[in-house]
Write a protein that holds these residues in place. Sequence first.
Motif, PDB file in Angstrom:
ATOM      1  N   ALA A 137       0.840  -1.210   0.000  1.00 45.53           N
ATOM      2  CA  ALA A 137       0.000   0.000   0.000  1.00 45.53           C
ATOM      3  C   ALA A 137       0.871   1.254   0.000  1.00 45.53           C
ATOM      4  CB  ALA A 137      -0.938  -0.006   1.201  1.00 45.53           C
ATOM      5  N   LYS A 138       1.969   1.240   0.773  1.00 46.40           N
ATOM      6  CA  LYS A 138       2.849   2.397   0.821  1.00 46.40           C
ATOM      7  C   LYS A 138       3.581   2.582  -0.518  1.00 46.40           C
ATOM      8  CE  LYS A 138       3.593   4.987   3.414  1.00 46.40           C
ATOM      9  NZ  LYS A 138       4.390   4.991   4.625  1.00 46.40           N
ATOM     10  N   GLU A 140      -2.115  -5.952  -6.443  1.00 43.57           N
ATOM     11  CA  GLU A 140      -2.125  -4.696  -5.686  1.00 43.57           C
ATOM     12  C   GLU A 140      -2.212  -3.457  -6.582  1.00 43.57           C
ATOM     13  OE1 GLU A 140      -2.231  -4.347  -2.461  1.00 43.57           O
ATOM     14  OE2 GLU A 140      -1.967  -6.442  -1.855  1.00 43.57           O
ATOM     15  N   GLY A 141      -2.256  -3.653  -7.900  1.00 39.82           N
ATOM     16  CA  GLY A 141      -2.390  -2.529  -8.808  1.00 39.82           C
ATOM     17  C   GLY A 141      -1.087  -1.827  -9.136  1.00 39.82           C
ATOM     18  N   LEU A 142       0.044  -2.431  -8.787  1.00 41.90           N
ATOM     19  CA  LEU A 142       1.327  -1.779  -9.016  1.00 41.90           C
ATOM     20  C   LEU A 142       1.726  -1.768 -10.492  1.00 41.90           C
ATOM     21  CD1 LEU A 142       3.070  -2.984  -5.795  1.00 41.90           C
ATOM     22  CD2 LEU A 142       3.005  -0.608  -6.550  1.00 41.90           C
ATOM     23  N   ALA A 189       5.831 -12.807  -6.178  1.00 40.00           N
ATOM     24  CA  ALA A 189       5.960 -11.348  -6.128  1.00 40.00           C
ATOM     25  C   ALA A 189       5.238 -10.713  -7.307  1.00 40.00           C
ATOM     26  CB  ALA A 189       7.435 -10.950  -6.126  1.00 40.00           C
ATOM     27  N   ARG A 190       5.400 -11.276  -8.503  1.00 42.29           N
ATOM     28  CA  ARG A 190       4.746 -10.716  -9.685  1.00 42.29           C
ATOM     29  C   ARG A 190       3.235 -10.730  -9.542  1.00 42.29           C
ATOM     30  NH1 ARG A 190       8.701 -13.900 -12.622  1.00 42.29           N
ATOM     31  NH2 ARG A 190       7.076 -15.392 -13.181  1.00 42.29           N
ATOM     32  N   LYS A 191       2.698 -11.851  -9.066  1.00 37.54           N
ATOM     33  CA  LYS A 191       1.250 -11.970  -8.906  1.00 37.54           C
ATOM     34  C   LYS A 191       0.733 -10.985  -7.863  1.00 37.54           C
ATOM     35  CE  LYS A 191       0.865 -15.341 -11.857  1.00 37.54           C
ATOM     36  NZ  LYS A 191       0.376 -15.015 -13.230  1.00 37.54           N
ATOM     37  N   ARG A 192       1.493 -10.813  -6.784  1.00 37.73           N
ATOM     38  CA  ARG A 192       1.058  -9.882  -5.732  1.00 37.73           C
ATOM     39  C   ARG A 192       1.078  -8.442  -6.258  1.00 37.73           C
ATOM     40  NH1 ARG A 192       1.137  -9.736  -0.028  1.00 37.73           N
ATOM     41  NH2 ARG A 192      -0.093  -7.874   0.511  1.00 37.73           N
ATOM     42  N   MET A 193       2.092  -8.100  -7.006  1.00 36.01           N
ATOM     43  CA  MET A 193       2.182  -6.746  -7.559  1.00 36.01           C
ATOM     44  C   MET A 193       1.043  -6.469  -8.525  1.00 36.01           C
ATOM     45  SD  MET A 193       6.307  -6.502  -8.146  1.00 36.01           S
ATOM     46  CE  MET A 193       7.417  -6.900  -6.777  1.00 36.01           C
ATOM     47  N   LEU A 194       0.685  -7.474  -9.317  1.00 32.46           N
ATOM     48  CA  LEU A 194      -0.443  -7.323 -10.233  1.00 32.46           C
ATOM     49  C   LEU A 194      -1.737  -7.125  -9.450  1.00 32.46           C
ATOM     50  CD1 LEU A 194      -1.512  -7.422 -13.156  1.00 32.46           C
ATOM     51  CD2 LEU A 194      -1.703  -9.907 -12.910  1.00 32.46           C
TER      52      LEU A 194
END
Length: 357
Positions: free
Chosen positions: A148-149, A191-193, A184-189
């Motif tokens: 989020a940050k 989270e909208g990054l 990490a890639r899936k989490r970034m996707l």
Amino acid sequence: MVALSVDELERLFAKTDLSLGDLSSAASALIDHVGADVLIASDPNTIVTEGAAAAAAAAAAAAAGGVHTDSPAGAGASGIGADGGDDSPKRSVPLALARSLAEQCGRLDLAVDPNDFSPLHAQLMLPLAELAKAEANRPVLAELLPYAKLTALLKLERACEAVVEAQVQTCRLLGNVAAECEPARKRMLKEGLVDELVRVLGEVSDVLHADAAAAAAAQEPALPVALAPLQRVLCGALVNIADDDEEVQRHASERGAIAQIVEVLFRSPNLDCRVMAARALMGLAYAPEAMAVVLAGTEGAVKPFVALLDGCVERVCGGGGGGGGGEVGADDFVEFYRVVLEMLETFADDNEAVPRK
């Protein structure tokens, strides 16, 4: 500044009431204890060997031209794969220290006034980005990052140098953690990054390219721009997040990533940015939908890219420099030629839609 041991740093970062001054000193001291050869150890009694670090290095080095990790400009830090591979004891940092560092990143307030923005944001992310150079650390960091940050940081207006540097380190961190790390890639996707990286790339490129065009119209050399390193690491982060992942490639393409990267490839005044854009385009365009965007965006793709190669030949044979961001020599243009040529070969091998003439 007094040198601090890993144990002392672990105790400091665990405090929730640490002053900004002490936090800054601790972050600066931590830089001496992290790097591509330092692994996160969940067991404080674990002895980490050089061989373990080298195994992680070899996996990343095998993906040359695609997945990569970077080094902070001017820091003299070596990237993954730079060290040897014996089984001598290797440095490590405790998992608790890495967790506390990520939590401090998440707790640090974002200033309402850009002029009050703290350089601490970049200071705290730099050691995390360095730790992410070791492949074994990436799944651990993928669980610890304050997503989020990081998203909020990318949303900030680039009104001062501290914000730009924080965004540079954010992109380095995301790109390094995403290298060869599917969780990490899936989490970034999720989270909208990915969306944020594409959006910021478009904004940064608009400013850089407008400035370069204005300088050209005035027949003046383009001045080095603080945003060029940000443009480069944005492309680099997209290289790693989209690598061998069709879901991310499709999503990024739908959000306009291909068009943004093609814009960097053809218009950026900085050669390093253009090399990274070529790598990003090569990675993103594996998906059929993405290739269709490339072809549409360049009126057939091949002719504009061949023109880029012709320009490289002219610069090398004529001994010309240029390209922005400092001195650019023949070797730089040879590297750009190599990457663009590899990209074209990849397109031709994997996509029947690419014209051969």
